[in-house]
Scaffold this motif. Structure first.
Motif, PDB file in Angstrom:
ATOM      1  N   ALA A 216       9.623  -2.489   0.626  1.00  0.00           N
ATOM      2  CA  ALA A 216       9.754  -2.474  -0.831  1.00  0.00           C
ATOM      3  C   ALA A 216       8.715  -3.379  -1.479  1.00  0.00           C
ATOM      4  CB  ALA A 216      11.165  -2.918  -1.233  1.00  0.00           C
ATOM      5  N   ALA A 217       8.446  -4.522  -0.839  1.00  0.00           N
ATOM      6  CA  ALA A 217       7.440  -5.444  -1.376  1.00  0.00           C
ATOM      7  C   ALA A 217       6.064  -4.806  -1.366  1.00  0.00           C
ATOM      8  CB  ALA A 217       7.443  -6.737  -0.568  1.00  0.00           C
ATOM      9  N   LEU A 218       5.724  -4.111  -0.276  1.00  0.00           N
ATOM     10  CA  LEU A 218       4.422  -3.441  -0.212  1.00  0.00           C
ATOM     11  C   LEU A 218       4.330  -2.325  -1.250  1.00  0.00           C
ATOM     12  CD1 LEU A 218       3.317  -3.082   3.519  1.00  0.00           C
ATOM     13  CD2 LEU A 218       2.631  -4.764   1.819  1.00  0.00           C
ATOM     14  N   ALA A 219       5.428  -1.588  -1.431  1.00  0.00           N
ATOM     15  CA  ALA A 219       5.431  -0.527  -2.435  1.00  0.00           C
ATOM     16  C   ALA A 219       5.165  -1.102  -3.824  1.00  0.00           C
ATOM     17  CB  ALA A 219       6.761   0.224  -2.404  1.00  0.00           C
ATOM     18  N   ASP A 220       5.792  -2.236  -4.119  1.00  0.00           N
ATOM     19  CA  ASP A 220       5.552  -2.903  -5.406  1.00  0.00           C
ATOM     20  C   ASP A 220       4.102  -3.337  -5.539  1.00  0.00           C
ATOM     21  OD1 ASP A 220       8.171  -2.561  -6.169  1.00  0.00           O
ATOM     22  OD2 ASP A 220       8.802  -4.594  -5.632  1.00  0.00           O
ATOM     23  N   TYR A 221       3.577  -3.910  -4.444  1.00  0.00           N
ATOM     24  CA  TYR A 221       2.205  -4.411  -4.478  1.00  0.00           C
ATOM     25  C   TYR A 221       1.223  -3.279  -4.779  1.00  0.00           C
ATOM     26  CZ  TYR A 221      -2.315  -6.086  -2.846  1.00  0.00           C
ATOM     27  OH  TYR A 221      -3.654  -6.390  -2.755  1.00  0.00           O
ATOM     28  N   TYR A 222       1.363  -2.165  -4.041  1.00  0.00           N
ATOM     29  CA  TYR A 222       0.422  -1.067  -4.238  1.00  0.00           C
ATOM     30  C   TYR A 222       0.663  -0.324  -5.549  1.00  0.00           C
ATOM     31  CZ  TYR A 222      -1.459  -1.812   0.393  1.00  0.00           C
ATOM     32  OH  TYR A 222      -2.081  -2.364   1.482  1.00  0.00           O
ATOM     33  N   ALA A 223       1.820  -0.577  -6.173  1.00  0.00           N
ATOM     34  CA  ALA A 223       2.077  -0.036  -7.504  1.00  0.00           C
ATOM     35  C   ALA A 223       1.519  -0.942  -8.594  1.00  0.00           C
ATOM     36  CB  ALA A 223       3.579   0.171  -7.705  1.00  0.00           C
ATOM     37  N   GLY A 224       0.933  -2.060  -8.181  1.00  0.00           N
ATOM     38  CA  GLY A 224       0.300  -2.965  -9.133  1.00  0.00           C
ATOM     39  C   GLY A 224       1.154  -4.122  -9.584  1.00  0.00           C
ATOM     40  N   VAL A 225       2.285  -4.357  -8.891  1.00  0.00           N
ATOM     41  CA  VAL A 225       3.159  -5.479  -9.254  1.00  0.00           C
ATOM     42  C   VAL A 225       2.623  -6.747  -8.594  1.00  0.00           C
ATOM     43  CG1 VAL A 225       5.492  -6.418  -9.193  1.00  0.00           C
ATOM     44  CG2 VAL A 225       5.143  -3.945  -9.446  1.00  0.00           C
ATOM     45  N   VAL A 226       1.951  -7.573  -9.369  1.00  0.00           N
ATOM     46  CA  VAL A 226       1.343  -8.807  -8.874  1.00  0.00           C
ATOM     47  C   VAL A 226       1.712  -9.934  -9.840  1.00  0.00           C
ATOM     48  CG1 VAL A 226      -0.816  -9.983  -8.303  1.00  0.00           C
ATOM     49  CG2 VAL A 226      -0.572  -7.540  -7.836  1.00  0.00           C
ATOM     50  N   PRO A 227       2.063 -11.115  -9.330  1.00  0.00           N
ATOM     51  CA  PRO A 227       2.440 -12.222 -10.219  1.00  0.00           C
ATOM     52  C   PRO A 227       1.314 -12.589 -11.189  1.00  0.00           C
ATOM     53  CG  PRO A 227       2.980 -12.731  -7.931  1.00  0.00           C
ATOM     54  CD  PRO A 227       2.155 -11.494  -7.905  1.00  0.00           C
ATOM     55  N   ASP A 228       1.685 -12.909 -12.421  1.00  0.00           N
ATOM     56  CA  ASP A 228       0.691 -13.396 -13.381  1.00  0.00           C
ATOM     57  C   ASP A 228       0.098 -14.709 -12.880  1.00  0.00           C
ATOM     58  OD1 ASP A 228       1.174 -11.275 -15.082  1.00  0.00           O
ATOM     59  OD2 ASP A 228       2.698 -12.360 -16.248  1.00  0.00           O
ATOM     60  N   GLY A 229      -1.215 -14.851 -13.040  1.00  0.00           N
ATOM     61  CA  GLY A 229      -1.868 -16.076 -12.604  1.00  0.00           C
ATOM     62  C   GLY A 229      -1.785 -16.316 -11.115  1.00  0.00           C
ATOM     63  N   HIS A 237      -5.526 -11.754  -3.281  1.00  0.00           N
ATOM     64  CA  HIS A 237      -4.659 -10.806  -3.985  1.00  0.00           C
ATOM     65  C   HIS A 237      -3.585 -10.270  -3.042  1.00  0.00           C
ATOM     66  CE1 HIS A 237      -3.746  -7.073  -6.324  1.00  0.00           C
ATOM     67  NE2 HIS A 237      -4.053  -7.830  -7.359  1.00  0.00           N
ATOM     68  N   TYR A 238      -3.991  -9.897  -1.819  1.00  0.00           N
ATOM     69  CA  TYR A 238      -3.052  -9.308  -0.858  1.00  0.00           C
ATOM     70  C   TYR A 238      -1.984 -10.304  -0.415  1.00  0.00           C
ATOM     71  CZ  TYR A 238      -1.400  -6.409   3.017  1.00  0.00           C
ATOM     72  OH  TYR A 238      -0.629  -5.655   3.869  1.00  0.00           O
ATOM     73  N   ALA A 239      -2.293 -11.581  -0.468  1.00  0.00           N
ATOM     74  CA  ALA A 239      -1.319 -12.597  -0.073  1.00  0.00           C
ATOM     75  C   ALA A 239      -0.080 -12.585  -0.967  1.00  0.00           C
ATOM     76  CB  ALA A 239      -1.963 -13.981  -0.103  1.00  0.00           C
ATOM     77  N   THR A 240      -0.190 -11.998  -2.158  1.00  0.00           N
ATOM     78  CA  THR A 240       0.954 -11.954  -3.073  1.00  0.00           C
ATOM     79  C   THR A 240       1.991 -10.916  -2.659  1.00  0.00           C
ATOM     80  OG1 THR A 240       0.021 -10.266  -4.570  1.00  0.00           O
ATOM     81  CG2 THR A 240      -0.614 -12.567  -4.963  1.00  0.00           C
ATOM     82  N   ALA A 241       1.627 -10.008  -1.748  1.00  0.00           N
ATOM     83  CA  ALA A 241       2.480  -8.861  -1.441  1.00  0.00           C
ATOM     84  C   ALA A 241       3.817  -9.261  -0.834  1.00  0.00           C
ATOM     85  CB  ALA A 241       1.744  -7.891  -0.510  1.00  0.00           C
TER      86      ALA A 241
END
Length: 356
Positions: A216-229, A237-241
């Motif tokens: 689910a986390a990867l799906a969010d990441y590839y959908a563009g869900v990344v923390p602000d700042g 960038h990938y470390a946020t996944a």
């Protein structure tokens, strides 16, 4: 990569060389000494420390490692980690394999040099294995990732055009085959050094709770869900996944940093505070190894030297060698990785699901 010397003439030889460029003497890498030695002739052996050593059976495809002579096919230590590879008729994939194996040898050398536990899959059910498969040959995408000690690598990533296209699509400032290997082996070391052990709570403090649903986390990441700042808290960038990816990215950067510093140190380079055209409190004299308690020194050396190396790249019209910022939260994570790899007890092995 660390500096080596020709055992015949003393000139510098690269880690991958099978012969010296100056005197043409054939050379080979001897794992017990972690040095270059005179290579035995094809089909013959050489005696080192009262033992007989021969060329790796894969010498013709570029391997320059020696292996102890014996009745079995003489496959070197590094090639013993390869579980699957292209067949002998897949000539294009075999070209990709030869390039990838160079980076695999660099990785294994560094892991040995850092004193990390590393056992091949054929010696331990939870040992390390590499499946090296080309998406260009199998006709479908190959997912780069780690699962329970097995690292899968898409050999097509060895092709510069393919890799650069992926780098641009994913908006990455850095993408190399060695980088892939360092990242994925980070998952392996989290499995054997962290998961289920006494360091898990500390790891969660730095990287977050790894029990978060990974897919689910990867799906969010590839959908563009990344923390602000995100740049303030993560090395990439990938470390946020997911916390697993944050650990693996930070681990890879630890290998980037220590490997480059060791290369500079081995080559005898230093920065003289009296000669640089910027304020520098003291000379920077990098080390091959930074032991327990040396993290602050290692970080300081890297911050200064990476700036120099970036400027060198710019002078050649290339992008920065190290296009990353080490913020305080990232430094704290790097410090924890440093602590784990230099002081933690090693050997706690448990199952872990697939991590990309």
């Amino acid at each position: 990569m660390r500096a080596f010397r020709c055992p015949h003439c003393g000139y510098a030889v690269a880690f991958e060389q099978q012969s010296c460029f100056v005197c043409s003497t054939e050379v080979a890498f001897h794992k017990p000494w972690m040095e270059m030695v005179l290579a035995p002739a094809d089909g013959e052996s050489t005696t080192i420390d009262d033992g007989a050593w021969v060329r790796c059976a894969n010498w013709e495809r570029g391997c320059n490692w020696l292996v102890a002579a014996g009745p079995e096919t003489p496959i070197c230590f590094v090639d013993g980690f390869v579980r699957n590879e292209p067949g002998p008729d897949d000539t294009e994939a075999l070209k990709e394999l030869a390039s990838t194996l160079k980076d695999l040898r660099r990785l294994i050398f560094q892991l040995l040099d850092l004193g990390l536990p590393i056992t091949p899959f054929h010696q331990d059910p939870k040992g390390l294995a590499f499946d090296l498969i080309s998406s260009e040959s199998v006709g479908h995408p190959v997912t780069i990732g780690h699962a329970d000690g097995v690292i899968t690598i898409d050999l097509a990533e060895s092709l510069e055009l393919y890799r650069e296209r992926q780098r641009i699509i994913l908006k990455e400032p850095y993408r190399t085959m060695l980088g892939h290997l360092r990242h994925e082996v980070g998952h392996y070391y989290e499995m054997i050094l962290i998961a289920g052990g006494e360091l898990i709570d500390q790891t969660r403090e730095f990287f977050g709770d790894e029990r978060r649903d990974y897919q689910a986390a990867l799906a969010d990441y590839y959908a563009g869900v990344v923390p602000d700042g995100w740049e303030h808290d993560y090395i990439s960038h990938y470390a946020t996944a997911h916390p697993w990816e944050d650990w693996a990215e930070t681990f890879a950067h630890y290998l980037h940093i220590t490997g480059t510093l060791a290369t500079i140190a081995d080559s005898g380079l230093l920065l003289s505070a009296s000669r640089v055209h910027f304020d520098l409190d003291a000379d920077i004299n990098p080390r091959v190894h930074y032991g327990d308690g040396d993290f602050a020194t290692m970080l300081h050396d890297w911050e200064v030297l990476s700036g120099v190396l970036n400027r060198v790249n710019h002078a050649m019209g290339k992008e920065a060698l190290y296009p990353f910022r080490l913020t305080l939260p990232v430094v704290a994570k790097l410090g924890f990785v440093y602590h784990v790899l230099t002081t933690a007890e090693q050997g706690n092995k448990v199952d872990a699901p697939h991590r990309g």
